[in-house]
Design an enzyme around this catalytic site. Structure first.
Site, PDB file in Angstrom:
ATOM      1  N   HIS A 154      14.299  56.396  76.043  1.00 22.70           N
ATOM      2  CA  HIS A 154      13.784  56.121  77.382  1.00 22.70           C
ATOM      3  C   HIS A 154      12.810  57.245  77.705  1.00 22.70           C
ATOM      4  O   HIS A 154      13.209  58.400  77.843  1.00 22.70           O
ATOM      5  CB  HIS A 154      14.904  56.061  78.413  1.00 22.70           C
ATOM      6  CG  HIS A 154      15.582  54.732  78.479  1.00 22.70           C
ATOM      7  ND1 HIS A 154      16.551  54.427  79.411  1.00 22.70           N
ATOM      8  CD2 HIS A 154      15.426  53.618  77.734  1.00 22.70           C
ATOM      9  CE1 HIS A 154      16.962  53.181  79.230  1.00 22.70           C
ATOM     10  NE2 HIS A 154      16.299  52.684  78.214  1.00 22.70           N
ATOM     11  N   ASP A 172      15.553  65.060  86.379  1.00 25.00           N
ATOM     12  CA  ASP A 172      15.441  63.602  86.264  1.00 25.00           C
ATOM     13  C   ASP A 172      14.603  63.015  87.396  1.00 25.00           C
ATOM     14  O   ASP A 172      15.053  62.138  88.142  1.00 25.00           O
ATOM     15  CB  ASP A 172      16.852  63.001  86.276  1.00 25.00           C
ATOM     16  CG  ASP A 172      16.857  61.550  85.833  1.00 25.00           C
ATOM     17  OD1 ASP A 172      15.906  61.120  85.166  1.00 25.00           O
ATOM     18  OD2 ASP A 172      17.825  60.841  86.159  1.00 25.00           O
ATOM     19  N   ASP A 212      11.182  54.605  81.322  1.00 24.87           N
ATOM     20  CA  ASP A 212      12.113  54.705  82.446  1.00 24.87           C
ATOM     21  C   ASP A 212      11.556  55.689  83.472  1.00 24.87           C
ATOM     22  O   ASP A 212      11.837  56.878  83.425  1.00 24.87           O
ATOM     23  CB  ASP A 212      13.489  55.157  81.968  1.00 24.87           C
ATOM     24  CG  ASP A 212      14.531  55.106  83.079  1.00 24.87           C
ATOM     25  OD1 ASP A 212      14.181  54.712  84.210  1.00 24.87           O
ATOM     26  OD2 ASP A 212      15.693  55.465  82.819  1.00 24.87           O
ATOM     27  N   TRP A 219      24.671  52.664  80.720  1.00 25.97           N
ATOM     28  CA  TRP A 219      24.671  53.941  81.418  1.00 25.97           C
ATOM     29  C   TRP A 219      25.534  53.811  82.655  1.00 25.97           C
ATOM     30  O   TRP A 219      25.419  52.840  83.416  1.00 25.97           O
ATOM     31  CB  TRP A 219      23.255  54.360  81.844  1.00 25.97           C
ATOM     32  CG  TRP A 219      23.280  55.610  82.677  1.00 25.97           C
ATOM     33  CD1 TRP A 219      23.391  56.889  82.242  1.00 25.97           C
ATOM     34  CD2 TRP A 219      23.258  55.683  84.118  1.00 25.97           C
ATOM     35  NE1 TRP A 219      23.426  57.773  83.303  1.00 25.97           N
ATOM     36  CE2 TRP A 219      23.353  57.050  84.471  1.00 25.97           C
ATOM     37  CE3 TRP A 219      23.182  54.730  85.141  1.00 25.97           C
ATOM     38  CZ2 TRP A 219      23.358  57.474  85.795  1.00 25.97           C
ATOM     39  CZ3 TRP A 219      23.185  55.166  86.460  1.00 25.97           C
ATOM     40  CH2 TRP A 219      23.272  56.525  86.781  1.00 25.97           C
ATOM     41  N   HIS A 242      17.087  63.051  81.127  1.00 25.17           N
ATOM     42  CA  HIS A 242      18.519  63.274  81.265  1.00 25.17           C
ATOM     43  C   HIS A 242      19.006  64.546  80.585  1.00 25.17           C
ATOM     44  O   HIS A 242      20.175  64.671  80.228  1.00 25.17           O
ATOM     45  CB  HIS A 242      19.293  62.072  80.728  1.00 25.17           C
ATOM     46  CG  HIS A 242      19.220  60.885  81.615  1.00 25.17           C
ATOM     47  ND1 HIS A 242      19.975  59.750  81.437  1.00 25.17           N
ATOM     48  CD2 HIS A 242      18.476  60.647  82.731  1.00 25.17           C
ATOM     49  CE1 HIS A 242      19.696  58.863  82.373  1.00 25.17           C
ATOM     50  NE2 HIS A 242      18.783  59.387  83.172  1.00 25.17           N
ATOM     51  N   ASP A 278      17.298  59.699  76.826  1.00 26.04           N
ATOM     52  CA  ASP A 278      16.403  59.580  77.969  1.00 26.04           C
ATOM     53  C   ASP A 278      15.797  60.947  78.240  1.00 26.04           C
ATOM     54  O   ASP A 278      16.510  61.921  78.458  1.00 26.04           O
ATOM     55  CB  ASP A 278      17.179  59.075  79.188  1.00 26.04           C
ATOM     56  CG  ASP A 278      16.289  58.793  80.390  1.00 26.04           C
ATOM     57  OD1 ASP A 278      15.523  59.681  80.790  1.00 26.04           O
ATOM     58  OD2 ASP A 278      16.379  57.680  80.936  1.00 26.04           O
ATOM     59  N   GLU A 296      24.039  55.627  76.804  1.00 27.59           N
ATOM     60  CA  GLU A 296      23.070  56.586  77.346  1.00 27.59           C
ATOM     61  C   GLU A 296      23.760  57.691  78.124  1.00 27.59           C
ATOM     62  O   GLU A 296      24.569  57.434  79.019  1.00 27.59           O
ATOM     63  CB  GLU A 296      22.083  55.855  78.264  1.00 27.59           C
ATOM     64  CG  GLU A 296      21.062  56.760  78.922  1.00 27.59           C
ATOM     65  CD  GLU A 296      20.126  56.006  79.844  1.00 27.59           C
ATOM     66  OE1 GLU A 296      19.330  56.660  80.550  1.00 27.59           O
ATOM     67  OE2 GLU A 296      20.174  54.756  79.868  1.00 27.59           O
ATOM     68  N   LYS A 355      23.700  61.545  80.353  1.00 26.69           N
ATOM     69  CA  LYS A 355      22.954  62.188  81.427  1.00 26.69           C
ATOM     70  C   LYS A 355      23.493  63.598  81.623  1.00 26.69           C
ATOM     71  O   LYS A 355      24.683  63.861  81.381  1.00 26.69           O
ATOM     72  CB  LYS A 355      23.066  61.390  82.725  1.00 26.69           C
ATOM     73  CG  LYS A 355      22.011  61.737  83.767  1.00 26.69           C
ATOM     74  CD  LYS A 355      21.955  60.685  84.867  1.00 26.69           C
ATOM     75  CE  LYS A 355      20.767  60.909  85.789  1.00 26.69           C
ATOM     76  NZ  LYS A 355      20.635  59.864  86.815  1.00 26.69           N
ATOM     77  N   ASP A 377      11.706  61.404  86.966  1.00 22.40           N
ATOM     78  CA  ASP A 377      11.181  60.108  86.510  1.00 22.40           C
ATOM     79  C   ASP A 377       9.753  59.830  86.992  1.00 22.40           C
ATOM     80  O   ASP A 377       9.483  58.776  87.561  1.00 22.40           O
ATOM     81  CB  ASP A 377      12.123  58.977  86.944  1.00 22.40           C
ATOM     82  CG  ASP A 377      13.425  59.007  86.173  1.00 22.40           C
ATOM     83  OD1 ASP A 377      13.366  59.153  84.938  1.00 22.40           O
ATOM     84  OD2 ASP A 377      14.501  58.875  86.790  1.00 22.40           O
TER      85      ASP A 377
END
Length: 412
Positions: free
Chosen positions: A280, A288, A320, A179, A256, A253, A220, A222, A290
């Protein structure tokens, strides 16, 4: 409810809880090292991660050294049923040397490999394309400066070699996930040039073949990031096409994408064109962000898609998230166990009944069964799963999490 009663209840629907428990116990989840220290890493012993990677909060107990991080991980694994993996970033080297990113070697990660052998777990790996002077422009592999691109290409090559040696040493393929933070804060004139540079850099970086039994490449995407709001060079469309053309894994992800996108829906779509997928899993409360994953609809849908589409054998599950407002070890435990709980619920669904109803266009039965199943005694089956691995639940779990947090609170 007792496990025997729950087993009988599921059996009435044609679901064998023993088969589900056996399958769940075989699914490794790759826990991410960066939750334990707020994405700081061990290239230096202070500072922040930068590159749009930001952990919020300053809860006491952050791991300051590789030994502290490994101790935290060992505790977390002891609270989670099954045998899992560790996802390691290149910035988490454990050495007295001070190599730059284009100088790292497997020797700088030997303590991690030795530890993983002792723990009986596999390792995954990530080159670190952020938190470095040569990433200050938020451009790395797509940078207009060939010298900067060459620096990061070499870092990527070395990361692949390290990952391959990790996989060989541990006897399990190490996923090397790529990434990069590349993008522009304001609208660029020439997106094509940047993406052409990124593609060429990736091609050079991935040119040397490695045994897939030792290492698997993943890319990966985003949606956007801090400082790259107008254009992310490595978008989903860019990497989906690249992974299909080049035969790499595609990393999806959950943080993302746009918050309204259903990532579970993407799994079967990309699986028709890809051999394997990397997930992820996080909880993007506002894009994002997380957060630690909950047993929420998004996670339940993801797990159900993995099971119903028969993708568990082709999908590598990693986590993640990074939250420094709560106990970092508790975050690992809660998040990983929630991923397992979601998988268990999916494995306990009467899929034959649901598929039959759907193929007959009997959507009423499909809806009725899925809603009625929400009242089934999943908790009793989960309790049996944890009991068989001697991991705590409920008040016992809370006490263990609190006890360990108290033991590390003086780290500051």
């Amino acid at each position: 409810m007792s496990y025997d009663s729950a087993r009988a209840a599921f059996a009435e629907w044609g679901v064998d809880t023993e088969t589900a428990l056996t399958r769940l116990n075989s699914i490794p989840i790759s826990m991410h090292c960066w939750q334990g220290d707020d994405v700081v890493g061990f290239e230096t012993r202070s500072g922040s991660s930068g590159g749009g990677i930001q952990a919020t909060g300053n809860h006491p107990g952050r791991a300051r050294t590789p030994d502290e991080l490994r101790a935290d991980l060992e505790f977390a694994y002891s609270m989670i049923p099954g045998t899992h993996r560790l996802n390691l970033h290149a910035m988490y080297l454990d050495t007295n040397a001070t190599p730059d990113r284009d100088e790292i070697e497997v020797a700088h990660f030997t303590p991690w490999i030795d530890w993983a052998k002792d723990q009986g777990i596999g390792l995954d790996f990530n080159p670190t394309f952020f938190a470095h002077a040569k990433a200050d422009d938020n451009l790395t592999l797509s940078h207009p400066d060939q010298g900067i691109r060459d620096f990061w290409i070499e870092h990527g090559k070395r990361s692949r070699e390290i990952a391959a040696q990790m996989g060989e040493a541990l006897g399990t393929s190490c996923i090397n996930n790529i990434w990069v933070p590349d993008g522009y804060k304001d609208t660029p004139i020439d997106r094509m040039a940047a993406r052409a540079r990124l593609e060429a850099s990736l091609d050079t970086m991935l040119a040397d073949p490695h045994n897939k039994a030792h290492m698997l490449d993943a890319v990966e995407s985003k949606l956007f990031g801090i400082g790259v709001e107008a254009c992310t060079v490595g978008s989903h469309e860019f990497y989906m096409g690249y992974a299909i053309r080049k035969g790499t894994l595609l990393c999806l992800d959950m943080g993302h994408f746009h918050p309204t996108e259903n990532i579970a829906d993407k799994l079967s779509a990309v699986a028709l064109s890809l051999d394997e997928i990397l997930l992820h899993v996080s909880r993007p409360m506002r894009w994002d962000s997380d957060h630690v994953i909950l047993l929420s609809d998004d996670i339940l849908q993801m797990a159900q898609e993995l099971v119903s589409a028969d993708l568990l054998g082709r999908t590598h599950i990693g986590l993640d998230f990074f939250d420094a407002t709560i106990s970092r070890t508790a975050a690992w435990v809660i998040g990983t166990r929630n991923m397992q709980k979601a998988l268990l619920r999916a494995l306990l669904m009467p899929l034959d009944t649901l598929r039959s109803a759907e193929s007959a266009l009997d959507f009423t039965t499909r809806l009725t069964v899925t809603e009625e199943f929400k009242d089934m005694p999943f908790g009793a089956v989960w309790n049996e799963f944890t009991a068989r691995s001697s991991t705590p639940n409920g008040q016992r779990l809370i006490k263990e999490l609190d006890r360990y947090q108290s033991s590390v609170a003086d780290r500051g």
